[in-house]
Design an enzyme around this catalytic site. Structure first.
Site, mmCIF file in Angstrom:
data_model
loop_
_atom_site.group_PDB
_atom_site.id
_atom_site.type_symbol
_atom_site.label_atom_id
_atom_site.label_comp_id
_atom_site.label_asym_id
_atom_site.label_seq_id
_atom_site.Cartn_x
_atom_site.Cartn_y
_atom_site.Cartn_z
ATOM 1 N N GLY A 121 0.936 -1.141 -0.068
ATOM 2 C CA GLY A 121 -0.144 0.032 -0.005
ATOM 3 C C GLY A 121 1.059 1.234 -0.017
ATOM 4 O O GLY A 121 0.548 2.250 0.545
ATOM 5 N N SER A 169 1.793 3.539 -2.585
ATOM 6 C CA SER A 169 1.687 4.642 -3.450
ATOM 7 C C SER A 169 0.935 6.092 -2.825
ATOM 8 O O SER A 169 0.996 7.016 -3.544
ATOM 9 C CB SER A 169 0.576 4.068 -4.621
ATOM 10 N N ASP A 205 -3.132 -7.100 -4.793
ATOM 11 C CA ASP A 205 -4.231 -7.279 -4.040
ATOM 12 C C ASP A 205 -3.662 -8.093 -2.737
ATOM 13 O O ASP A 205 -3.385 -9.442 -2.897
ATOM 14 C CB ASP A 205 -5.591 -8.000 -4.470
ATOM 15 N N ASN A 237 1.680 -1.996 5.463
ATOM 16 C CA ASN A 237 0.826 -0.834 5.660
ATOM 17 C C ASN A 237 -0.473 -0.812 4.710
ATOM 18 O O ASN A 237 -1.428 -0.450 5.278
ATOM 19 C CB ASN A 237 1.608 0.240 4.904
ATOM 20 N N SER A 283 -3.818 0.697 14.461
ATOM 21 C CA SER A 283 -4.409 1.871 14.622
ATOM 22 C C SER A 283 -4.655 2.193 15.927
ATOM 23 O O SER A 283 -4.750 1.289 16.623
ATOM 24 C CB SER A 283 -5.382 1.564 13.768
ATOM 25 N N TYR A 293 -12.962 -3.081 11.374
ATOM 26 C CA TYR A 293 -11.599 -2.479 11.216
ATOM 27 C C TYR A 293 -11.023 -2.652 12.426
ATOM 28 O O TYR A 293 -9.908 -2.756 12.538
ATOM 29 C CB TYR A 293 -11.795 -0.854 11.004
ATOM 30 N N ALA A 347 -9.887 -5.818 13.091
ATOM 31 C CA ALA A 347 -8.799 -6.388 12.413
ATOM 32 C C ALA A 347 -7.334 -5.587 13.003
ATOM 33 O O ALA A 347 -6.376 -6.513 12.727
ATOM 34 C CB ALA A 347 -8.845 -5.974 11.035
ATOM 35 N N LYS A 348 -7.463 -4.599 13.184
ATOM 36 C CA LYS A 348 -6.351 -3.685 13.620
ATOM 37 C C LYS A 348 -5.870 -4.241 15.152
ATOM 38 O O LYS A 348 -4.551 -4.480 15.182
ATOM 39 C CB LYS A 348 -6.467 -2.100 13.575
#
Length: 250
Positions: A14, A16, A65, A92, A144, A157, A160-161
Site C-alpha cells: 500500500g 502509493s 491485492d 501498510n 491503528s 476495522y 482487524a487492527k
C-alpha cells in the site's frame, strides 16, 4: 546527510499514497531501495518510483491485492527479483468498510480480515525465511489507535487492527531470537485521502478532541517507521508505538 538505511531493501505494501508513500520516501531518503505494491493506483505508484530514483535509490512497483495470498506471494517474488531480498517490511496496506455492527455482511467481514490480517500475515511469511537465514530483518505492521480504543461503525476495522497488534507480539517472540525485530505502529487520525474524504466538519470535530488540536501528517508516522527500521529500533520487539496526537495515552 546521513543515510542509516544505506544498502537496505524495503518492501512497502500500500505504498502509493498516504502513510505508505511517506514511509517509502523516508526510507529512500535514509538510503534504502524501495519496492511497493498498490491496488489500481498505477499513476501514483509510478510517481513514487520516480521520487525514489530521483534520490539515487532503486524503485519497483506493481499492483497486488493483499487480500489474495497468490498476489501477496507474487509481489514478494517480483520485488526480490527486481531489487533483492527484503531487509525491511512495512505491512501498510489497508482499507475500511463502515456500517452498524448488525448490518455488516459476511463478504465485507471477510474482505476486511483478508486485506488487513491475511495479507499482513502471508506477506510477513513470504520474507521471513530470508530474514532468518541472514540473521537480521525488520517487520513493521501498521495498526491503528482505534485498535486500542474502539469506535462505533467500524467494528471490523477495529477488530482487524487489534489482530495486527496481537500478531505482532506473538511473532516478536518467535522472531526476536533469530535476529528479526517485529513491531507495530498505531497511528491516530492522519491527513490522508481517506480522512479528507470525510469532509471539513468531521476533521474539525476530531481535531477538537485531540490534546494537540490537529490531525497528524503522514510524514510524522514515517518518522516512527524510520525509527523502527533503523539503528534507533534495535531494542524494540513486540512494541506498538502510537503517534496519535494524544488520542490514546498508554
Amino acid at each position: 546527510m546521513t543515510q542509516p538505511l544505506l544498502g537496505k531493501i524495503a518492501y512497502v505494501t500500500g505504498g502509493s499514497r498516504g502513510i505508505g508513500r511517506a514511509c517509502a520516501i523516508a526510507f529512500a531518503d535514509a538510503g534504502a531501495d524501495i519496492a511497493i505494491c498498490h491496488l489500481n493506483d498505477e499513476a501514483e505508484a509510478k510517481t513514487l518510483v520516480q521520487a525514489v530514483t530521483a534520490r539515487g535509490r532503486r524503485g519497483f512497483q506493481m499492483p497486488a491485492d493483499m487480500g489474495v495470498v497468490a498476489e501477496v506471494n507474487a509481489f514478494a517474488a517480483a520485488a526480490e527479483a527486481a531489487l533483492g531480498p527484503c531487509d525491511i517490511l512495512l505491512n501498510n496496506a489497508g482499507m475500511n468498510i463502515r456500517g452498524p455492527f448488525g448490518e455488516i455482511a459476511e463478504a465485507d467481514f471477510d474482505r476486511m480480515m483478508s486485506v488487513h490480517m491475511k495479507g499482513m500475515f502471508f506477506m510477513a511469511q513470504a520474507v521471513y525465511p530470508g530474514m532468518v537465514a541472514r540473521g537480521a530483518g525488520r517487520i513493521i505492521n501498521m495498526a491503528s489507535q482505534l485498535a486500542l480504543k474502539g469506535s462505533p461503525g467500524i467494528v471490523t476495522y477495529c477488530a482487524a487492527k487489534a489482530g495486527i497488534i496481537g500478531f505482532t507480539r506473538a511473532l516478536a517472540h518467535e522472531a526476536g531470537p533469530k535476529g528479526v525485530l517485529v513491531n507495530a505502529i498505531a497511528p491516530g487520525p492522519i491527513e490522508t485521502d481517506l480522512t479528507r474524504s470525510r469532509g471539513p466538519e468531521w476533521k474539525a470535530r476530531i481535531a477538537a478532541t485531540l490534546p494537540l488540536g490537529r490531525l497528524g501528517q503522514p510524514e510524522e508516522i514515517a518518522a516512527t517507521a524510520l525509527l523502527l527500521a533503523g539503528q534507533g529500533g534495535t531494542y524494540y520487539a513486540g512494541a506498538c508505538l502510537s503517534p496519535n496526537g494524544g488520542d490514546v495515552m498508554h
